[in-house]
Design an enzyme around this catalytic site. Structure first.
Site, PDB file in Angstrom:
ATOM      1  N   ARG A 234       0.861  -1.176   0.000  1.00 16.18           N
ATOM      2  CA  ARG A 234       0.000   0.000   0.000  1.00 16.18           C
ATOM      3  C   ARG A 234       0.899   1.227   0.000  1.00 16.18           C
ATOM      4  NH1 ARG A 234      -3.401  -2.848  -1.419  1.00 16.18           N
ATOM      5  NH2 ARG A 234      -5.471  -3.214  -0.541  1.00 16.18           N
ATOM      6  N   GLU A 263      -3.768   7.240  -4.333  1.00 15.15           N
ATOM      7  CA  GLU A 263      -4.203   6.730  -5.645  1.00 15.15           C
ATOM      8  C   GLU A 263      -5.550   7.322  -6.042  1.00 15.15           C
ATOM      9  OE1 GLU A 263      -4.033   2.426  -5.657  1.00 15.15           O
ATOM     10  OE2 GLU A 263      -2.015   2.460  -4.828  1.00 15.15           O
ATOM     11  N   HIS A 281      -1.349  -0.051  -9.979  1.00 14.79           N
ATOM     12  CA  HIS A 281      -1.920  -1.026  -9.024  1.00 14.79           C
ATOM     13  C   HIS A 281      -2.444  -2.271  -9.748  1.00 14.79           C
ATOM     14  CE1 HIS A 281      -3.514  -1.230  -4.671  1.00 14.79           C
ATOM     15  NE2 HIS A 281      -3.334  -2.456  -5.152  1.00 14.79           N
TER      16      HIS A 281
HETATM   17  C1  GLV Z   1      -4.995  -5.398  -3.734  1.00 14.82           C
HETATM   18  O1  GLV Z   1      -4.212  -4.520  -3.534  1.00 14.82           O
HETATM   19  C2  GLV Z   1      -5.706  -6.102  -2.710  1.00 14.82           C
HETATM   20  O2  GLV Z   1      -5.621  -5.708  -1.542  1.00 14.82           O
HETATM   21  O3  GLV Z   1      -6.381  -7.075  -3.017  1.00 14.82           O
END
Ligand code: GLV
Length: 315
Positions: A234, A263, A281
């Site tokens: 993250r 983001e 991502h």
């Molecule tokens: C993606 O980042 C998730 O947490 O599934």
């Protein structure tokens, strides 16, 4: 029929199944605000939310009809699970099914950053490539180097396995609790020790209050000047400004990022850096994985609707 809100379109077979069982609404207008989330909690019996939907403490303070949030994603730092529990809302997530895809994206970034694939790609596309150059775009050798994993959970271990068995790398790691791993790897005493020992640092911790800005300017200052930094967890785990400062100053050699502090905003200073590979991502973004995630999220909602405990319940 119970009313179910799905906050982003999901794989068709799973959506079809959901429509057979619930009165389904799919939110197709992109980002949701806190007000949208509060309205959804007041309107639907269950919600299938995903990353970036801000189910914050305040959102659970209003009228609540919803009893179940079957999150699409392993990370649920966008949901205040304690406030949800206090409001009688169960939360579940989607672990395991995205471990391999996310480890693969870490390796994509590690190799692409080490071998300057982003710069090379841009060079070819620009039409300016002048042909094979014995000294052009020299990268960093990967095989046999030392990997440092920050957060040795399921995804951290899958990354370690790929690096150790695939690239002959030594693995050191930092984890908040002692961890015995099946992949040969050494747990070091501190985060700073791992940052200092590794040629490649990969962050694979969960997000949330416990890890916010875990990687700060001090931690980055421990890295070797030849070091490469990768984040697939993250954005909030890293002090993004400190990372940009370190990259601009040449204090470290490069970074490969799949996640960002705010983001989808990616700072212009970061986008201007040639020595970064920046992905939007994509950790779990394969057809197979995203379908498995949707299925797991729906299965948890179905379990709740049938009076069973959702198998991936987190609160
Ligand atoms: C993606 O980042 C998730 O947490 O599934």
């Amino acid at each position: 029929m119970l009313k179910l809100l799905i906050t982003r379109p999901i794989a068709d077979p799973v959506l079809d199944q959901a429509r057979r069982l619930f009165d389904v609404t799919v939110h197709t207008k992109g980002a949701m605000s806190e007000k949208d989330c509060a309205d959804a909690l007041a309107t639907y019996d269950a919600i299938l939310p995903t990353l970036g939907n801000p189910f914050t403490r305040d959102v659970f303070a209003g009228d609540i009809r919803c009893k179940m949030l079957g999150n699409f994603g392993v990370g649920y730092n966008h949901i205040d699970t304690q406030a949800a529990a206090a409001a009688g809302v169960i939360v579940s997530n989607t672990p395991d099914v995205l471990t391999d895809a996310t480890a693969d994206i870490a390796l994509t970034l590690l190799l692409a950053t080490a071998r300057r694939a982003g710069e090379g790609e841009r060079l070819v596309r620009s039409g300016a490539w002048g042909g094979f150059d014995g000294k052009g775009l020299m990268g960093t050798h990967v095989t046999g180097k030392t990997l440092g994993v920050i957060g040795m959970g399921r995804i951290g271990q899958a990354i370690a396995a790929r690096c150790h068995y695939g690239f002959g790398m030594d693995v050191v790691f930092h984890n908040r609790s002692p961890k015995v791993t099946t992949v040969p790897a050494t747990q070091l005493d501190s985060l700073h020790a791992v940052m200092a020992a590794a040629d490649f640092v990969v962050v694979a911790t969960p997000g949330g209050a416990d890890t916010t800005k875990l990687i700060d300017a001090d931690a980055l200052a421990q890295m070797k000047p030849s070091g490469i930094f990768i984040n697939i967890s993250r954005g909030e785990v890293v002090d993004e400004t400190a990372l940009i400062d370190a990259l601009e100053a040449g204090q470290i050699t490069g970074a490969g990022l799949d996640v960002y502090e705010n983001e989808p905003h990616v700072p212009a200073r970061l986008r201007a850096l040639e020595n970064c590979v920046l992905l939007p991502h994509l950790g779990s973004a394969t057809d197979e994985t995203r379908q498995a995630m949707a299925q797991m999220a729906l299965d948890n909602i179905i379990a709740w609707s049938e009076g069973r405990d959702p198998p991936q319940r987190v609160n």
